[in-house]
Write a protein that holds these residues in place. Structure first.
Motif, short mmCIF file in Angstrom:
data_model
loop_
_atom_site.label_atom_id
_atom_site.label_comp_id
_atom_site.label_asym_id
_atom_site.label_seq_id
_atom_site.Cartn_x
_atom_site.Cartn_y
_atom_site.Cartn_z
N LEU A 225 -4.60 -0.59 -12.13
CA LEU A 225 -4.92 -1.99 -12.37
C LEU A 225 -5.27 -2.67 -11.05
O LEU A 225 -4.55 -2.55 -10.06
CB LEU A 225 -3.73 -2.71 -13.01
N LEU A 226 -6.40 -3.37 -11.03
CA LEU A 226 -6.83 -4.14 -9.86
C LEU A 226 -6.99 -5.59 -10.27
O LEU A 226 -7.57 -5.88 -11.32
CB LEU A 226 -8.17 -3.62 -9.33
N VAL A 227 -6.48 -6.51 -9.46
CA VAL A 227 -6.60 -7.93 -9.74
C VAL A 227 -7.10 -8.65 -8.49
O VAL A 227 -6.73 -8.30 -7.37
CB VAL A 227 -5.27 -8.55 -10.23
N THR A 228 -7.94 -9.63 -8.69
CA THR A 228 -8.44 -10.42 -7.56
C THR A 228 -7.66 -11.71 -7.43
O THR A 228 -7.10 -12.22 -8.40
CB THR A 228 -9.94 -10.80 -7.70
N ALA A 229 -7.68 -12.23 -6.24
CA ALA A 229 -7.26 -13.62 -6.01
C ALA A 229 -8.36 -14.51 -6.58
O ALA A 229 -9.43 -14.04 -6.97
CB ALA A 229 -7.09 -13.87 -4.51
N ALA B 261 -13.43 -0.30 -8.11
CA ALA B 261 -13.72 -0.67 -9.50
C ALA B 261 -15.17 -1.12 -9.64
O ALA B 261 -15.72 -1.78 -8.76
CB ALA B 261 -12.78 -1.78 -9.96
N ALA B 262 -15.76 -0.77 -10.76
CA ALA B 262 -17.12 -1.18 -11.11
C ALA B 262 -17.07 -2.36 -12.08
O ALA B 262 -16.04 -2.61 -12.70
CB ALA B 262 -17.86 -0.01 -11.75
N PRO B 263 -18.18 -3.07 -12.24
CA PRO B 263 -18.19 -4.17 -13.22
C PRO B 263 -17.76 -3.73 -14.62
O PRO B 263 -17.09 -4.47 -15.32
CB PRO B 263 -19.65 -4.64 -13.20
N ALA B 264 -18.10 -2.51 -15.02
CA ALA B 264 -17.72 -2.01 -16.34
C ALA B 264 -16.21 -1.83 -16.48
O ALA B 264 -15.71 -1.70 -17.60
CB ALA B 264 -18.43 -0.68 -16.62
N ASP B 265 -15.47 -1.84 -15.36
CA ASP B 265 -14.02 -1.68 -15.39
C ASP B 265 -13.29 -3.00 -15.59
O ASP B 265 -12.07 -3.02 -15.75
CB ASP B 265 -13.53 -1.05 -14.08
N VAL B 266 -14.02 -4.12 -15.57
CA VAL B 266 -13.38 -5.44 -15.70
C VAL B 266 -12.86 -5.60 -17.12
O VAL B 266 -13.59 -5.43 -18.10
CB VAL B 266 -14.36 -6.57 -15.31
N ILE B 267 -11.57 -5.93 -17.23
CA ILE B 267 -10.95 -6.09 -18.54
C ILE B 267 -10.56 -7.53 -18.86
O ILE B 267 -10.30 -7.87 -20.00
CB ILE B 267 -9.70 -5.19 -18.69
N ARG B 268 -10.49 -8.37 -17.80
CA ARG B 268 -10.12 -9.78 -18.02
C ARG B 268 -10.74 -10.64 -16.94
O ARG B 268 -10.78 -10.27 -15.77
CB ARG B 268 -8.60 -9.94 -17.97
N GLU C 57 -11.19 -15.49 -11.48
CA GLU C 57 -10.31 -14.35 -11.20
C GLU C 57 -10.77 -13.20 -12.09
O GLU C 57 -11.21 -13.43 -13.22
CB GLU C 57 -8.86 -14.67 -11.53
N LEU C 58 -10.66 -11.97 -11.59
CA LEU C 58 -11.05 -10.79 -12.35
C LEU C 58 -9.95 -9.75 -12.28
O LEU C 58 -9.34 -9.56 -11.23
CB LEU C 58 -12.34 -10.18 -11.78
N ASP C 59 -9.71 -9.08 -13.40
CA ASP C 59 -8.79 -7.95 -13.46
C ASP C 59 -9.62 -6.75 -13.93
O ASP C 59 -10.47 -6.88 -14.83
CB ASP C 59 -7.69 -8.19 -14.49
N ALA C 60 -9.35 -5.59 -13.34
CA ALA C 60 -10.05 -4.37 -13.71
C ALA C 60 -9.05 -3.23 -13.91
O ALA C 60 -7.98 -3.22 -13.30
CB ALA C 60 -11.07 -4.00 -12.64
N TYR C 61 -9.45 -2.28 -14.74
CA TYR C 61 -8.63 -1.10 -15.00
C TYR C 61 -9.50 0.13 -14.76
O TYR C 61 -10.59 0.25 -15.33
CB TYR C 61 -8.13 -1.11 -16.45
N VAL C 62 -9.03 1.03 -13.91
CA VAL C 62 -9.83 2.19 -13.53
C VAL C 62 -9.21 3.51 -13.99
O VAL C 62 -9.60 4.58 -13.53
CB VAL C 62 -10.09 2.22 -12.00
N GLY C 63 -8.27 3.44 -14.90
CA GLY C 63 -7.64 4.65 -15.43
C GLY C 63 -8.54 5.38 -16.41
O GLY C 63 -9.55 4.84 -16.88
N GLY C 64 -8.20 6.60 -16.72
CA GLY C 64 -8.99 7.41 -17.65
C GLY C 64 -8.91 6.88 -19.03
O GLY C 64 -9.68 6.61 -19.81
#
Length: 127
Positions: free
Chosen positions: A26-30, A66-73, A120-127
């Protein structure tokens, strides 16, 4: 494992935060605004500020893997309801095929008086 990524911006060191935090997959931005090299871009233009803020966030996520396609929120903060159409239009252009969950929140103001938009953006890069 937690990793922290900075952008080199002046406020991170001063205020004690990271541009991106990665906690496992999980990756989250400020919060990202339209400030570039200390200057607010697109003063008075919510569309331009949204494009700039999202680009800053997406670039930061890319630097952390993370790529744009990984953004989940996404979360979008605007200082006036009248900006909603321009800002959500930008969101649609960037995420039409990704379709993350999102929120659009009207706030009384942002840190700099010329800021109209923060994201703000959250991304998930798991399989």
């Amino acid at each position: 494992m937690i990793e922290r990524f900075g952008s080199g911006g002046p406020w991170e060191e001063r205020y004690g935060y990271s541009r991106v935090v990665r906690a496992g997959d999980l990756l989250v931005t400020a919060g990202c605004t339209a400030t570039v090299d200390g200057v607010v871009v697109g003063v008075g233009d919510p569309r331009e500020q949204a494009l700039t803020a999202f680009r800053i966030g997406l670039d930061a996520l890319a630097g952390a893997g993370a790529a744009p396609a990984d953004v989940i929120r996404t979360r979008m903060y605007v200082t006036d309801r009248a900006y909603a159409e321009a800002v959500t239009q930008v969101h649609g252009e960037l995420f039409r095929d990704v379709r993350p969950v999102t929120a659009l929140i009207v706030v009384a103001g942002l840190l700099h008086e010329d800021h109209l938009v923060e994201v703000e953006l959250d991304a998930y890069v798991g399989g």
